[in-house]
Motif scaffolding. Structure first.
Motif, PDB file in Angstrom:
ATOM      1  N   GLY A 381       0.908  -1.023  -0.094  1.00 62.12           N
ATOM      2  CA  GLY A 381      -0.084   0.210   0.042  1.00 62.12           C
ATOM      3  C   GLY A 381       0.990   1.269  -0.128  1.00 62.12           C
ATOM      4  N   LEU A 382       1.866   1.161   0.642  1.00 61.67           N
ATOM      5  CA  LEU A 382       2.704   2.327   0.874  1.00 61.67           C
ATOM      6  C   LEU A 382       3.347   2.758  -0.562  1.00 61.67           C
ATOM      7  CD1 LEU A 382       4.525   2.166   4.314  1.00 61.67           C
ATOM      8  CD2 LEU A 382       3.128   3.847   3.323  1.00 61.67           C
ATOM      9  N   LEU A 383       3.956   1.453  -1.151  1.00 60.66           N
ATOM     10  CA  LEU A 383       4.697   1.713  -2.379  1.00 60.66           C
ATOM     11  C   LEU A 383       3.610   2.356  -3.675  1.00 60.66           C
ATOM     12  CD1 LEU A 383       6.642  -1.629  -2.522  1.00 60.66           C
ATOM     13  CD2 LEU A 383       7.444   0.484  -2.460  1.00 60.66           C
ATOM     14  N   ALA A 384       2.376   1.917  -3.367  1.00 63.65           N
ATOM     15  CA  ALA A 384       1.372   2.183  -4.434  1.00 63.65           C
ATOM     16  C   ALA A 384       1.140   3.763  -4.076  1.00 63.65           C
ATOM     17  CB  ALA A 384       0.208   1.322  -4.286  1.00 63.65           C
ATOM     18  N   TYR A 385       1.051   3.936  -2.743  1.00 66.24           N
ATOM     19  CA  TYR A 385       0.631   5.492  -2.624  1.00 66.24           C
ATOM     20  C   TYR A 385       1.691   6.365  -2.889  1.00 66.24           C
ATOM     21  CZ  TYR A 385      -0.404   9.458   0.320  1.00 66.24           C
ATOM     22  OH  TYR A 385      -0.337  10.692   0.826  1.00 66.24           O
TER      23      TYR A 385
END
Length: 448
Positions: A381-385
């Motif tokens: 999720g952090l990478l996508a964000y």
């Protein structure tokens, strides 16, 4: 370096000093650090969101994921597939794709503004299982031993297998908006804009057509590095040249070395796949044709502890993410996707994949209902964000938080309470093995 990252490191250090005391009262590290993170971020929510959207945060998270994938692969006991090859194949080749498809279709209906590649990325975030927030389930004598082993092996493999699809989807989702804007408007572009569109187009084409070659190269890199290090470790250990202390350093360096080599510009491979495959190959070459069913615990200790520290930092960040999502407001449609991902979109595909298998209906129910989400979902999720445009990143952050926090409640609180009403399984009653392992790699004991 962003201040929030420094604060996160300090929080993990402070928690480490008091963790033993608090865990005696049933307060686990993930929950405690998430609460602490949610409080600290209240001082500057905007600063926090800017920090996790920075290049520094991106690189930190990438290295954390590489280490976690390596450790997951190393911790599986008993052969390449942990003695559960058929069940694992059904779960990752049938159940997981069905789950991903259900998320994408439902997302297209509820969130039509998101393009299909963003929805695929969301599916990759919310579906991989991880027992970090619910390790007690892998120790519970009320869950059949075979079920615990299947779940443990699945959680060790699904995030590694899903990472190529995640990387490809994010790359295309980043490039697609500007390309579509030009295609729809037909507007003339300035020199700078034209170069940006050309860059985005080339990245999208490479992400789509280069995903398979990048994955193949990553697999080769992982096989070579993991296999060579495993064989060297075995050779040096057999001759007394290396002890457990020295091997621990090899295992800590292995995922970082593998990820670094795979992501060299000339190779441009998927570093996450490489780290995962390296872990599998290290374990196989280190233990094959030996009495060992897994990499010895004293050799795993250092990299496991490093992954624990990294996970603790990620849970602190989750707390901050939760505050940011609450401040921005929660979209009921995103909440519906998170709830379905934790329940029906997990259970129904599991039932379908196990049709005709020797796994009993009772065991299928356990597998379908016990599927916590944790560190892998947060990191994805952090990478996508960090990568996606602002128009998409808010929904990605929200679904990540709602899924993982929902899993803490469902699998960390509700499920153990329900299991207390279930009589413990007699040893060997399910025909399986009690060789399941906890999320930190230690052998599982039979407790209620």
């Amino acid at each position: 370096m962003p201040v929030i990252i420094l604060v996160g490191f300090a929080a993990v250090a402070l928690w480490s000093l008091v963790a033993h005391r608090f865990e005696r009262f049933g307060i686990a590290g993930p929950a405690a650090l998430a609460v602490l993170g949610s409080i600290v971020v209240l001082v500057d929510v905007k600063g926090f969101t800017e920090a996790i959207d920075s290049d520094v945060a991106q690189h930190v998270v990438e290295l954390i994921l590489a280490v976690l994938l390596f450790v997951d692969a190393c911790e599986v006991r008993g052969g390449i597939f942990g003695g559960q090859g058929r069940s694992l194949a059904r779960l990752v080749l049938i159940a997981l794709p069905l789950s991903l498809a259900l998320v994408v279709v439902t997302g297209a209906w509820l969130l039509p503004a998101l393009n299909v590649f963003v929805l695929i990325a969301i599916a990759c975030i919310v579906m991989p299982t991880d027992f970090a927030p619910a390790t007690a389930l892998l120790r519970s004598g009320r869950v059949p031993a075979r079920v615990r082993q299947i779940l443990n092996v699945e959680s060790g493999y699904n995030d590694g297998l899903i990472s190529p699809l995640f990387a490809m989807s994010v790359a295309i989702a980043v490039a697609l908006p500007s390309i579509l804007k030009v295609a729809n408007t037909g507007a003339q572009l300035s020199g700078a804009s034209e170069k940006e569109v050309e860059k985005n187009l080339s990245e999208a084409v490479y992400a789509f057509f280069g995903a398979i070659p990048a994955t193949v190269v990553a697999i080769v890199v992982g096989i070579v590095i993991g296999g060579v290090l495993g064989l060297l470790t075995r050779w040096a250990s057999d001759r007394g040249w290396a002890n457990a202390s020295g091997i621990r350093f090899v295992m800590l360096i292995a995922p970082l070395l593998t990820y670094g080599i795979a992501t060299i510009h000339d190779l441009a491979a998927n570093g996450f796949v490489a780290a995962f495959v390296a872990g599998v190959m290290f374990r196989v070459t280190r233990t094959r044709r030996r009495e060992l069913r897994a990499v010895p615990e004293d050799e795993l200790l250092l990299v496991e502890e490093a992954s624990t520290v990294a996970s603790d930092f990620v849970w602190f960040i989750l707390g901050g993410m939760t505050t940011a999502v609450i401040v921005e407001g929660i979209d009921w449609r995103v909440l519906v996707i998170a709830v379905l991902a934790l329940t029906l979109f997990r259970a129904v595909p599991v039932y379908a994949s196990m049709l005709g298998s020797p796994v009993t209906w009772r065991e299928r129910t356990y597998i379908g209902l016990i599927g916590p989400r944790g560190t892998a979902s947060i990191v994805f999720g952090l990478l996508a964000y960090n990568h996606l445009p602002d128009s998409d990143s808010g929904d990605v952050l929200s679904v990540t938080v709602l899924t993982v926090v929902g899993s803490i409640v469902l699998h960390g609180v509700v499920t153990p309470l329900v299991l207390r009403r279930v009589p413990p399984q007699p040893a060997g009653a399910d025909g399986g093995t009690a060789a399941a392992r906890m999320g930190d790699g230690r052998p599982v004991g039979e407790v209620d």
